[in-house]
Design an enzyme around this catalytic site. Sequence first.
Site, PDB file in Angstrom:
ATOM      1  N   LEU A  21     -28.124  11.204 -30.203  1.00 57.39           N
ATOM      2  CA  LEU A  21     -28.327  10.494 -31.473  1.00 57.39           C
ATOM      3  C   LEU A  21     -27.267  10.889 -32.506  1.00 57.39           C
ATOM      4  O   LEU A  21     -27.286  10.400 -33.627  1.00 57.39           O
ATOM      5  CB  LEU A  21     -29.730  10.804 -32.008  1.00 57.39           C
ATOM      6  CG  LEU A  21     -30.857  10.241 -31.130  1.00 57.39           C
ATOM      7  CD1 LEU A  21     -32.198  10.812 -31.540  1.00 57.39           C
ATOM      8  CD2 LEU A  21     -30.882   8.715 -31.211  1.00 57.39           C
ATOM      9  N   THR A  67     -21.781  19.548 -27.055  1.00 59.26           N
ATOM     10  CA  THR A  67     -23.140  19.755 -26.572  1.00 59.26           C
ATOM     11  C   THR A  67     -23.112  20.141 -25.096  1.00 59.26           C
ATOM     12  O   THR A  67     -22.034  20.357 -24.510  1.00 59.26           O
ATOM     13  CB  THR A  67     -24.026  18.519 -26.872  1.00 59.26           C
ATOM     14  OG1 THR A  67     -25.389  18.855 -26.560  1.00 59.26           O
ATOM     15  CG2 THR A  67     -23.615  17.274 -26.101  1.00 59.26           C
ATOM     16  N   LYS A  71     -20.843  24.056 -24.514  1.00 60.62           N
ATOM     17  CA  LYS A  71     -20.891  24.890 -25.722  1.00 60.62           C
ATOM     18  C   LYS A  71     -20.243  26.258 -25.525  1.00 60.62           C
ATOM     19  O   LYS A  71     -19.735  26.847 -26.471  1.00 60.62           O
ATOM     20  CB  LYS A  71     -22.343  25.066 -26.182  1.00 60.62           C
ATOM     21  CG  LYS A  71     -22.918  23.828 -26.842  1.00 60.62           C
ATOM     22  CD  LYS A  71     -24.338  24.103 -27.306  1.00 60.62           C
ATOM     23  CE  LYS A  71     -24.795  23.046 -28.277  1.00 60.62           C
ATOM     24  NZ  LYS A  71     -26.089  23.358 -28.884  1.00 60.62           N
ATOM     25  N   ASP A 107     -26.052  25.443 -35.308  1.00 57.74           N
ATOM     26  CA  ASP A 107     -27.451  25.311 -34.848  1.00 57.74           C
ATOM     27  C   ASP A 107     -28.397  26.293 -35.560  1.00 57.74           C
ATOM     28  O   ASP A 107     -29.467  25.901 -36.039  1.00 57.74           O
ATOM     29  CB  ASP A 107     -27.554  25.569 -33.339  1.00 57.74           C
ATOM     30  CG  ASP A 107     -27.140  24.358 -32.515  1.00 57.74           C
ATOM     31  OD1 ASP A 107     -27.194  23.233 -33.046  1.00 57.74           O
ATOM     32  OD2 ASP A 107     -26.777  24.551 -31.338  1.00 57.74           O
ATOM     33  N   ARG A 154     -39.047  32.610 -19.223  1.00 51.85           N
ATOM     34  CA  ARG A 154     -39.397  32.456 -17.808  1.00 51.85           C
ATOM     35  C   ARG A 154     -38.652  33.489 -16.968  1.00 51.85           C
ATOM     36  O   ARG A 154     -39.208  34.093 -16.067  1.00 51.85           O
ATOM     37  CB  ARG A 154     -39.020  31.023 -17.400  1.00 51.85           C
ATOM     38  CG  ARG A 154     -39.229  30.684 -15.972  1.00 51.85           C
ATOM     39  CD  ARG A 154     -38.879  29.242 -15.737  1.00 51.85           C
ATOM     40  NE  ARG A 154     -37.453  28.936 -16.006  1.00 51.85           N
ATOM     41  CZ  ARG A 154     -36.901  27.743 -15.807  1.00 51.85           C
ATOM     42  NH1 ARG A 154     -37.648  26.745 -15.382  1.00 51.85           N
ATOM     43  NH2 ARG A 154     -35.627  27.546 -16.056  1.00 51.85           N
ATOM     44  N   THR A 155     -37.369  33.680 -17.270  1.00 56.01           N
ATOM     45  CA  THR A 155     -36.567  34.686 -16.565  1.00 56.01           C
ATOM     46  C   THR A 155     -36.442  35.910 -17.477  1.00 56.01           C
ATOM     47  O   THR A 155     -35.637  35.915 -18.417  1.00 56.01           O
ATOM     48  CB  THR A 155     -35.149  34.124 -16.258  1.00 56.01           C
ATOM     49  OG1 THR A 155     -35.286  32.809 -15.732  1.00 56.01           O
ATOM     50  CG2 THR A 155     -34.379  35.010 -15.312  1.00 56.01           C
ATOM     51  N   TYR A 228     -37.075  17.410 -30.748  1.00 52.95           N
ATOM     52  CA  TYR A 228     -37.343  16.358 -31.746  1.00 52.95           C
ATOM     53  C   TYR A 228     -37.700  15.021 -31.096  1.00 52.95           C
ATOM     54  O   TYR A 228     -37.950  14.043 -31.793  1.00 52.95           O
ATOM     55  CB  TYR A 228     -36.150  16.197 -32.710  1.00 52.95           C
ATOM     56  CG  TYR A 228     -34.829  15.968 -32.033  1.00 52.95           C
ATOM     57  CD1 TYR A 228     -34.005  17.043 -31.718  1.00 52.95           C
ATOM     58  CD2 TYR A 228     -34.413  14.680 -31.689  1.00 52.95           C
ATOM     59  CE1 TYR A 228     -32.802  16.854 -31.076  1.00 52.95           C
ATOM     60  CE2 TYR A 228     -33.212  14.481 -31.044  1.00 52.95           C
ATOM     61  CZ  TYR A 228     -32.406  15.570 -30.745  1.00 52.95           C
ATOM     62  OH  TYR A 228     -31.219  15.364 -30.095  1.00 52.95           O
TER      63      TYR A 228
END
Length: 287
Positions: A21, A67, A71, A107, A154-155, A228
């Site tokens: 977007l 992105t 990055k 960010d 998770r890791t 989002y």
Amino acid sequence: MQIDQDTRVFGLIGYPLAHSLSPFIHNLAFKAMGVNAVYLPFPVKPGRVSSVVNGARALGIRGFNVTIPYKESIIPYLDRVSLEAEACGSVNTVLIEEDRAVGYNTDGRGFMDSLEQEGVKVPRLAIILGAGGAARAIGYQLAVRGSITVFLNRTPERAEKLARDIARITGQESWGKSWDSSCISDFVQDAELLINTTPVGMYPDIDQKPPFVLKNLNSRSVVADIIYNPLNTRLLREAEGLGLKTISGLGMFVNQGVRSWEMFTGREAPRKLMEDRLRGLLLKNET
Ligand code: NAP
């Protein structure tokens, strides 16, 4: 839109880019502010990132956003990175001035702006679900402002490494654990802010949520999701059901874009317009 020899070119590199977007909000802001510029998606195929910066220089492109998945891999091709981008190990904005390409990361600050806009103070202790690029950018910003950060992932090895890095760089206490760890109940009781930085719950898997038990949070905790799409994730809906304040990922997305746009143009961005139009678009897509 009038394109002429003075039109400045900006854009976004990543792969794939089908649902981004960013072109929508950047071009909307150029038009609203009468800036003679255009923002284009540049899907850079795997293996081609090494040519991007020189290609942009050659074409007179003034700046671009970065992105997934570039990055981190763009960094060796830049002349310099900001302190913040260096700490995060990732870049989402590149400015090219007089042939020098400089990388920034907007960010983390974009997330902090959204906390401020929602009237939420910097927390004493924050739990961050995930240990990827966004977790690192947000964790860094929280830590430099004095928060203790706890990464649940998770890791677990990734969370432990991230916590060690944040503690080393900022001098602030930081912990990394498995997200089903049994020894986090004290952190959960004390957390003033919980942030989901994993993609769990993102469109199209909107019925999923990270396996974190929200009811153990204290009643003053704020729950934020940086997803989002959808605006109201299952995690946020459950938090609202418990009477907790929630923050969606829309603000962070708009704010990181606003910061990039202002770096590209040197002007103040029409933030409210960008947010309103993006919210309208996302709500339309949800129905
Ligand atoms: P990333 O570097 O790939 O990190 C992803 C993190 O999520 C990792 O910790 C990973 O765990 C975890 N994860 C991924 N899939 C999972 C699953 N199915 N179950 C459990 N954990 C899972 O990605 P990122 O750049 O940090 O981005 C993460 C999310 O934030 C994406 O949804 C992105 O769209 C969103 N984002 C939003 C904004 C905004 O402006 N609102 C800005 C940046 C990113 P492992 O370490 O175990 O793999």
